[in-house]
Design a protein around this motif. Structure first.
Motif, mmCIF file in Angstrom:
data_model
loop_
_atom_site.group_PDB
_atom_site.id
_atom_site.type_symbol
_atom_site.label_atom_id
_atom_site.label_comp_id
_atom_site.label_asym_id
_atom_site.label_seq_id
_atom_site.Cartn_x
_atom_site.Cartn_y
_atom_site.Cartn_z
ATOM 1 N N TYR A 62 1.671 13.506 3.788
ATOM 2 C CA TYR A 62 1.694 12.238 3.045
ATOM 3 C C TYR A 62 0.280 11.927 2.560
ATOM 4 O O TYR A 62 -0.679 11.989 3.335
ATOM 5 C CB TYR A 62 2.208 11.097 3.935
ATOM 6 C CG TYR A 62 2.231 9.742 3.238
ATOM 7 C CD1 TYR A 62 3.197 9.439 2.289
ATOM 8 C CD2 TYR A 62 1.263 8.779 3.537
ATOM 9 C CE1 TYR A 62 3.213 8.206 1.654
ATOM 10 C CE2 TYR A 62 1.274 7.542 2.906
ATOM 11 C CZ TYR A 62 2.249 7.269 1.961
ATOM 12 O OH TYR A 62 2.257 6.055 1.327
ATOM 13 N N GLY A 63 0.178 11.591 1.276
ATOM 14 C CA GLY A 63 -1.122 11.233 0.709
ATOM 15 C C GLY A 63 -2.146 12.344 0.781
ATOM 16 O O GLY A 63 -3.348 12.076 0.949
ATOM 17 N N LEU B 254 7.111 5.793 0.205
ATOM 18 C CA LEU B 254 6.786 5.198 1.495
ATOM 19 C C LEU B 254 5.630 4.204 1.350
ATOM 20 O O LEU B 254 4.645 4.482 0.673
ATOM 21 C CB LEU B 254 6.394 6.268 2.511
ATOM 22 C CG LEU B 254 7.454 7.309 2.897
ATOM 23 C CD1 LEU B 254 6.897 8.239 3.965
ATOM 24 C CD2 LEU B 254 8.722 6.631 3.386
ATOM 25 N N LYS B 255 5.752 3.055 2.004
ATOM 26 C CA LYS B 255 4.658 2.114 2.133
ATOM 27 C C LYS B 255 3.977 2.380 3.470
ATOM 28 O O LYS B 255 4.644 2.566 4.488
ATOM 29 C CB LYS B 255 5.177 0.672 2.096
ATOM 30 C CG LYS B 255 5.966 0.319 0.843
ATOM 31 C CD LYS B 255 5.102 0.373 -0.405
ATOM 32 C CE LYS B 255 5.883 -0.073 -1.629
ATOM 33 N NZ LYS B 255 5.074 -0.016 -2.869
ATOM 34 N N ASP C 276 0.834 -1.206 0.000
ATOM 35 C CA ASP C 276 0.000 0.000 0.000
ATOM 36 C C ASP C 276 0.866 1.253 0.000
ATOM 37 O O ASP C 276 1.807 1.382 0.791
ATOM 38 C CB ASP C 276 -0.917 0.015 1.225
ATOM 39 C CG ASP C 276 -1.791 -1.234 1.279
ATOM 40 O OD1 ASP C 276 -2.203 -1.694 0.196
ATOM 41 O OD2 ASP C 276 -2.029 -1.748 2.382
ATOM 42 N N SER C 277 0.515 2.183 -0.886
ATOM 43 C CA SER C 277 1.233 3.448 -0.947
ATOM 44 C C SER C 277 0.277 4.535 -1.423
ATOM 45 O O SER C 277 -0.601 4.291 -2.253
ATOM 46 C CB SER C 277 2.429 3.333 -1.905
ATOM 47 O OG SER C 277 3.084 4.568 -2.035
ATOM 48 N N GLN C 278 0.458 5.740 -0.875
ATOM 49 C CA GLN C 278 -0.366 6.872 -1.269
ATOM 50 C C GLN C 278 0.425 7.946 -2.008
ATOM 51 O O GLN C 278 -0.157 8.859 -2.578
ATOM 52 C CB GLN C 278 -1.030 7.495 -0.026
ATOM 53 C CG GLN C 278 -2.020 6.568 0.655
ATOM 54 C CD GLN C 278 -2.703 7.227 1.842
ATOM 55 O OE1 GLN C 278 -2.474 8.409 2.128
ATOM 56 N NE2 GLN C 278 -3.531 6.472 2.539
ATOM 57 N N GLY C 279 1.764 7.821 -2.010
ATOM 58 C CA GLY C 279 2.585 8.794 -2.727
ATOM 59 C C GLY C 279 2.502 10.180 -2.122
ATOM 60 O O GLY C 279 1.925 10.407 -1.051
ATOM 61 N N GLY C 280 3.086 11.162 -2.807
ATOM 62 C CA GLY C 280 2.965 12.560 -2.396
ATOM 63 C C GLY C 280 3.575 12.853 -1.051
ATOM 64 O O GLY C 280 2.887 13.351 -0.156
ATOM 65 N N LEU C 281 4.856 12.588 -0.846
ATOM 66 C CA LEU C 281 5.528 12.832 0.422
ATOM 67 C C LEU C 281 6.168 14.216 0.417
ATOM 68 O O LEU C 281 6.895 14.584 -0.501
ATOM 69 C CB LEU C 281 6.603 11.760 0.664
ATOM 70 C CG LEU C 281 7.573 12.026 1.815
ATOM 71 C CD1 LEU C 281 6.834 12.067 3.147
ATOM 72 C CD2 LEU C 281 8.679 10.975 1.837
ATOM 73 N N PHE C 282 5.891 14.980 1.505
ATOM 74 C CA PHE C 282 6.528 16.267 1.728
ATOM 75 C C PHE C 282 7.106 16.260 3.141
ATOM 76 O O PHE C 282 6.410 15.900 4.095
ATOM 77 C CB PHE C 282 5.532 17.426 1.592
ATOM 78 C CG PHE C 282 5.051 17.641 0.181
ATOM 79 C CD1 PHE C 282 5.622 18.633 -0.611
ATOM 80 C CD2 PHE C 282 4.034 16.859 -0.352
ATOM 81 C CE1 PHE C 282 5.175 18.847 -1.911
ATOM 82 C CE2 PHE C 282 3.591 17.064 -1.648
ATOM 83 C CZ PHE C 282 4.156 18.054 -2.439
#
Length: 521
Positions: A301-302, A241-242, A221-227
């Motif tokens: 995140y996400g 990130l998972k 599972d991943s949502q992407g979009g890490l800041f």
């Protein structure tokens, strides 16, 4: 793998048949001489011995079919297959196996047949010792080949069990002992707090936690979009990130330690939606120099922006085939949960399961009570490796046994060729240890050569196998070498002549005697 090892064992058996048949050929020298005097042609003798070889292969085929029928249930259980041996329905298999038996019989019997049929009647009928000049090198190659295969299997067995021991004893970063996992049902809903309180009333239950996935599973599972914060600004990061959805008891239930910061807390309302926890691998990938500098910084995140409240120590969520990947833990209210983990206290496993089942039946009467021990799930991750270890153990034992039979054939042949030499040596005062050393020297050299060939090959193949694990042992060269040498030779002592008192005269006398007697014989 089973096919390859089976082919190796058939090769070893063929090599042994050649060596043993050649060794026994000298006992049939007078038979060959009489047949030739009576008018037998060489082609007839070759046909006779080839037919004997094929008949032996057919007898082995019958025994093999009976053994296969007897061992098939175990094989099905071992492989998880549903194989059956039906001679009528599997006629192609029968034809193939019969053809293979004929081929093996012919290949294994060609060399002995040509050796036996080449004996000269004048020589053998006068009672002279039959020598097979020019064939010793072939026999030596066969012995080296079969022992090389056996040593390879022995090394593979040792390394496989070392790796399995490493997998079972490595610190995973979490406690998998006495942890029971169950499917989470949304029917609990608002009643989960009551479920938790009723469960933890018993002293046999240490803790309960919820999560979207559980250790020994895959991180998919991943949502992407890490800041993440770099300096004074929130900067987008390329780190993937998972994520795992967890509640505030997840880390305590599995015994996962915090490296910095804190865990989620029910007493802090913002933790339900605006808090994040990551692992050390994620902190390193993002680029923070220390864990402490990341705590309480802005984190997104996400699409959700909040605070990074904690960093947990790295632990092996997946199998040791995979490296620890960067992970982020989200509050369960954001992601939902799929599993419940129950930590049993002390040794009260039966009492804990009974209490768990009682509460489960009361609060979820329409749902099945099905649980798994986390230890069992972990062991299933390496079920293939466990089977490989068992497979190597069984077949390496068979290969070593068959190779020893071949070695016995070579020793028998060499001894029969040197009977008169041994008699002369004993008459001149040679001791039994010196004769044993003389006869075994050639065999020991062949085994050393087999080791020299098998070790690099085994090293290459087992290194490739170990590379399938992200975390594995470093091969213990000395330990495995001593193990394989001990399995073959036992304890090897330096053997000196009984009459040797420190000078070289006696040794030179034995060497000279060997040259003289061999030349005269």
């Amino acid at each position: 793998m089973m096919s390859v090892i089976g082919a190796f064992i058939v090769l070893i058996a063929c090599f042994n048949f050649i060596n043993l048949s050649t060794a026994m050929a000298t006992k049939r020298s007078k038979e060959v001489g009489l047949r030739k005097v009576a008018g037998a042609f060489r082609n007839q003798l070759i046909g006779q011995y080839l037919s004997e070889s094929v008949m032996i292969a057919f007898f082995a085929l019958v025994i093999g079919f009976l053994a296969s029928e007897a061992l098939l249930p175990w094989l099905n259980q071992f492989t998880g297959k549903h194989l059956s041996l039906n001679v009528i329905q599997s006629w192609r298999l029968v034809v193939g196996v019969v053809g293979f038996a004929i081929l093996v019989g012919l290949l294994a019997g060609v060399y002995p047949a040509f050796v036996v049929s080449a004996f000269k009647p004048v020589t053998v009928l006068k009672g002279k010792q039959v020598s097979v000049k020019g064939k010793a090198s072939i026999r030596k190659v066969l012995v080296v080949a079969q022992f090389g295969i056996s040593i390879f299997l022995l090394i593979a067995t040792a390394i496989t069990f070392q790796q399995l021991g490493y997998l079972n004893n490595r610190d995973l970063g979490y406690d998998r002992g006495k942890v029971i996992t169950l499917t989470y049902y949304n029917l609990l809903g608002q009643n989960y707090d009551s479920f938790y309180n009723e469960m933890t009333k018993s002293s046999s239950i240490k803790n309960i936690g919820r999560s979207s996935r559980i250790p020994t599973g895959r991180l998919l599972d991943s949502q992407g979009g890490l800041f993440a914060m770099k300096g004074d600004s929130l900067v987008q990061s390329a780190v993937g990130l998972k994520y795992i959805g967890v509640d505030d008891q997840f880390f305590d239930t599995y015994g996962i330690e915090m490296a910095a910061g804190r865990n989620f807390s029910k007493s802090i309302p913002t933790d339900d939606t605006l808090a994040f926890v990551i692992n050390e691998a994620a902190a390193r990938a993002i680029g923070w120099k220390t864990n402490e500098e990341a705590i309480n910084t802005d984190f997104q995140y996400g699409g959700t922006r909040g605070k990074l409240i904690g960093i947990v120590k790295d632990f092996h969520f997946e199998s040791l085939h995979q490296r620890v990947v960067p992970m982020v833990f989200l509050p369960n209210k954001q992601t939902g949960v799929n599993y419940i983990a129950v930590k049993i206290s002390g040794d009260n496993i039966t009492e804990g399961i009974s209490h768990l089942e009682k509460i489960w039946r009361n609060m979820l009467p329409g749902r099945p009570f099905e649980y798994q021990f986390l230890d069992e799930r972990y062991n299933r991750l390496y079920e293939a490796e466990q089977k490989e270890g068992m497979l190597f153990t069984i077949f390496s034992g068979m290969a070593i046994f068959i190779a020893c039979l071949g070695l016995f054939g070579l020793a028998t042949f060499n001894t029969m060729q040197r009977v008169k030499e041994i008699g002369i040596r004993k008459v001149l005062g040679a001791s039994v240890p010196s004769i044993l050393r003389l006869l075994s020297k050639e065999i020991v050299i062949l085994i050393v050569v087999a080791n020299a060939i098998a070790w690099p090959v085994a090293w290459i193949f087992m290194n490739k196998w170990l590379d399938t694990f992200a975390y594995h042992i470093n091969m213990d060269i000395l330990g495995i070498f001593i193990f394989s040498r001990w399995c073959y030779h036992g304890r090897v002592d330096n053997c000196e002549c009984a009459n040797h008192q420190g000078g070289d005269d006696q040794s030179c006398q034995h060497i000279t005697l060997r040259i003289i007697t061999t030349t005269k014989l």
